[in-house]
Design an enzyme around this catalytic site. Structure first.
Site, short mmCIF file in Angstrom:
data_model
loop_
_atom_site.label_atom_id
_atom_site.label_comp_id
_atom_site.label_asym_id
_atom_site.label_seq_id
_atom_site.Cartn_x
_atom_site.Cartn_y
_atom_site.Cartn_z
N THR A 1 -3.82 6.08 2.54
CA THR A 1 -3.99 7.45 3.03
C THR A 1 -4.69 8.30 1.97
OG1 THR A 1 -1.88 7.10 4.18
CG2 THR A 1 -2.87 9.25 4.40
N GLU B 1 0.87 -1.18 0.00
CA GLU B 1 0.00 0.00 0.00
C GLU B 1 0.90 1.23 0.00
OE1 GLU B 1 -2.56 2.18 3.48
OE2 GLU B 1 -2.78 0.01 3.32
N LYS C 1 -10.42 -1.33 7.22
CA LYS C 1 -9.14 -1.07 7.88
C LYS C 1 -9.44 -0.61 9.30
CE LYS C 1 -5.29 2.22 7.71
NZ LYS C 1 -4.57 3.16 6.84
#
Length: 196
Positions: free
Chosen positions: A70, A43, A130
């Site tokens: 993010t 990621e 998440k």
């Protein structure tokens, strides 16, 4: 790539390397090093300069599942999808971002922490979430959330050491996100994770 395929590959990978770097070249070197150690899911955070370029440079590799992390705006989500991200992760849940990503054919994993955020994510149809920041709250916190939300697959991320990943997986995590502490791990250190 279809969402179910992405979810299955993340579960098979067990560990998602979260790349946060100040430099594009350094980030690419980190990814190559992690691939050599057996990591199969990465990621790239959008706090990293050139995140879209990094994703694009790995998008056609079959030995890696490359995603964007993010992601906090529709613009970033669009850039990530265009660059070839196979999954997009946000640190929190945003109804606006979820709605925007419903039109993008890239698997979206929103971040949650509270029961209210989980319930909102479920109303949008998201069941892989998440859990952030997990390291602060620990495994018992995830297990307590799993009780009322058995349909959710949690991907705990944030403040988790690689040596703790097997414990999180045994506790029911679908995969675990680990960041900067991965750099000091050897290939042998990571074998314990891949054996779970």
């Amino acid at each position: 790539m279809e969402s179910k395929v992405v979810e299955n590959r993340l579960k098979e990978a067990k560990l998602i390397a979260v790349i946060r770097s100040k430099d594009k070249q350094e980030a690419c070197q980190q990814i190559e090093s992690l691939l050599d150690k057996g990591i199969r899911a990465v990621e790239v955070t959008y706090t990293t300069p050139g995140a879209s370029d990094i994703i694009e440079s790995f998008r056609n590799r079959e030995d890696i599942l490359i995603g964007a992390g993010t992601v906090i705006s529709a613009q970033q989500a669009g850039e990530a999808a265009k660059a070839g991200a196979q999954f997009i992760v946000s640190p929190g849940f945003s109804a606006d971002l979820a709605e925007h990503l419903s039109f993008v054919k890239t698997h979206y994993i929103p971040g949650v922490l509270t029961p209210s955020e989980i319930m909102e994510a479920l109303t949008f149809g998201f069941t892989t979430l998440k859990l952030f920041p997990s390291g602060v709250f620990g495994i018992p916190f995830m297990k307590n959330l799993a009780g009322p939300f058995p349909q959710v697959t949690f991907i705990p991320t944030g403040g988790i050491h690689p040596s703790e990943v097997p414990d999180w997986l045994r506790a029911g995590a679908g995969a675990v996100g680990v960041g900067s502490q991965l750099g000091s791990c050897s290939k042998e250190d990571l074998q314990a994770v891949f054996q779970v």
